[in-house]
Write a protein that holds these residues in place. Structure first.
Motif, short mmCIF file in Angstrom:
data_model
loop_
_atom_site.label_atom_id
_atom_site.label_comp_id
_atom_site.label_asym_id
_atom_site.label_seq_id
_atom_site.Cartn_x
_atom_site.Cartn_y
_atom_site.Cartn_z
N GLU A 17 -3.92 13.59 -6.95
CA GLU A 17 -2.48 13.56 -6.65
C GLU A 17 -2.09 12.13 -6.29
O GLU A 17 -2.07 11.75 -5.13
CB GLU A 17 -2.17 14.52 -5.50
N ASP A 18 -1.77 11.33 -7.31
CA ASP A 18 -1.55 9.91 -7.05
C ASP A 18 -0.30 9.63 -6.21
O ASP A 18 -0.32 8.77 -5.32
CB ASP A 18 -1.50 9.12 -8.36
N GLY A 68 -9.71 8.90 -10.26
CA GLY A 68 -9.73 7.46 -10.45
C GLY A 68 -8.33 6.87 -10.50
O GLY A 68 -8.06 5.80 -9.93
N ASP A 69 -7.42 7.57 -11.17
CA ASP A 69 -6.03 7.09 -11.24
C ASP A 69 -5.39 7.08 -9.86
O ASP A 69 -4.64 6.15 -9.51
CB ASP A 69 -5.22 7.99 -12.18
N ALA A 70 -5.67 8.12 -9.07
CA ALA A 70 -5.12 8.18 -7.71
C ALA A 70 -5.69 7.06 -6.86
O ALA A 70 -4.98 6.45 -6.04
CB ALA A 70 -5.42 9.55 -7.09
N MET A 71 -6.96 6.75 -7.07
CA MET A 71 -7.60 5.68 -6.32
C MET A 71 -6.97 4.33 -6.67
O MET A 71 -6.72 3.50 -5.78
CB MET A 71 -9.10 5.65 -6.64
N LYS A 72 -6.71 4.10 -7.94
CA LYS A 72 -6.06 2.85 -8.35
C LYS A 72 -4.70 2.71 -7.67
O LYS A 72 -4.31 1.62 -7.24
CB LYS A 72 -5.87 2.83 -9.87
N ALA A 73 -3.97 3.82 -7.58
CA ALA A 73 -2.65 3.79 -6.95
C ALA A 73 -2.77 3.41 -5.48
O ALA A 73 -1.94 2.64 -4.96
CB ALA A 73 -1.98 5.16 -7.10
N THR A 79 -3.51 -3.25 -1.18
CA THR A 79 -4.02 -4.62 -1.40
C THR A 79 -3.08 -5.71 -0.88
O THR A 79 -3.55 -6.67 -0.24
CB THR A 79 -4.31 -4.85 -2.90
N PRO A 80 -1.76 -5.61 -1.09
CA PRO A 80 -0.88 -6.66 -0.56
C PRO A 80 -0.90 -6.79 0.95
O PRO A 80 -0.47 -7.81 1.50
CB PRO A 80 0.52 -6.21 -1.04
N ILE A 105 -12.71 0.87 -11.46
CA ILE A 105 -12.40 1.05 -10.04
C ILE A 105 -13.35 0.25 -9.16
O ILE A 105 -12.93 -0.51 -8.29
CB ILE A 105 -12.43 2.53 -9.67
N GLY A 106 -14.66 0.41 -9.39
CA GLY A 106 -15.63 -0.32 -8.58
C GLY A 106 -15.46 -1.81 -8.71
O GLY A 106 -15.48 -2.55 -7.72
N LYS A 107 -15.27 -2.26 -9.94
CA LYS A 107 -15.07 -3.69 -10.19
C LYS A 107 -13.83 -4.20 -9.48
O LYS A 107 -13.83 -5.28 -8.88
CB LYS A 107 -14.97 -3.91 -11.70
N SER A 108 -12.76 -3.42 -9.51
CA SER A 108 -11.52 -3.82 -8.85
C SER A 108 -11.68 -3.90 -7.33
O SER A 108 -11.13 -4.79 -6.68
CB SER A 108 -10.39 -2.85 -9.20
#
Length: 225
Positions: A17-18, A68-73, A79-80, A105-108
């Protein structure tokens, strides 16, 4: 309260659930929760659970991809707000996922951690060839090349890059560090990598140790963390 929010973030990422995960991440920031804890104790914990259940055939690829998509979100949201380390510039790192591997994801996470600890990070993205790694690293006058892979079929390209440097007589041009699910310290040593890390958090310690070493790239320096 902090634990409750982090648990909700973990659940939202796990369920893919992003939008909910982003809203909860914002609430966590407003509550003063450290952005690193939001990522590690919220999102990463969910991905670890999904990964384990995927290995046991309890969940399937679509669920993992949604997580993974939710994690990226969540990463993009927090991050900022991560404080950049006050230490002086430590070096430039070129980071990317090995050719044939689309996981990022891990790389990011590693790139984000390094950037907040004094490193100038150039993220090339995923599916990066040996030629591209070396081309950009040379153009950017990088100090370190960091390669990630979650696929055993892509591990070969880590070794290929090191062999390329060896064959050109330029192994001392860059430190090469590696990481990812199937990667081990033994494999790093076998292919002649300069460092290996099991996680994004530990990657900073590993790169710091390499940067502070008086050894040149390729001089039997395998920093394992």
């Amino acid at each position: 309260m902090a634990e409750d929010i982090l648990l909700k973030i973990r659940d939202a990422v796990y369920e893919g659930e992003d939008e909910e995960a982003v809203e909860l991440a914002k609430q966590a920031l407003e509550a003063g929760i450290d952005p690193t804890d939001i990522i590690e104790k919220g999102g990463v914990a969910a991905l670890d659970q999904l990964g384990e259940e995927f290995d046991n055939l309890e969940v399937f690829l679509p669920e993992v991809m949604l997580g993974g998509d939710a994690m990226k979100a969540v990463i993009n949201t927090v991050t900022p707000h991560m404080e950049v380390g006050k230490s002086a510039f430590k070096g430039k790192v070129i980071i990317g996922t090995a050719k044939g591997d689309l996981h990022d994801i891990g790389k990011s996470l590693v790139g984000t951690q390094l950037a907040t600890h004094g490193y100038d990070v150039v993220d090339l993205g995923v599916d990066i060839s040996t030629n591209k790694f070396l081309e950009i690293a040379r153009a950017e006058k990088a100090d370190i090349i960091a390669i990630s892979s979650l696929l055993t079929t892509s591990q070969y390209y880590m070794e290929e890059l090191i062999k390329r440097l060896d064959s050109e007589g330029k192994r001392d041009e860059f430190y090469v560090v590696i990481g990812g699910g199937p990667i081990s310290a033994e494999y790093a040593e076998k292919i002649g990598a300069d460092g290996f890390s099991r996680s994004a958090q530990l990657a900073v310690q590993m790169v710091d140790a390499i940067s502070e070493s008086d050894k040149k790239p390729g001089e039997d320096l395998v920093v394992r963390v």
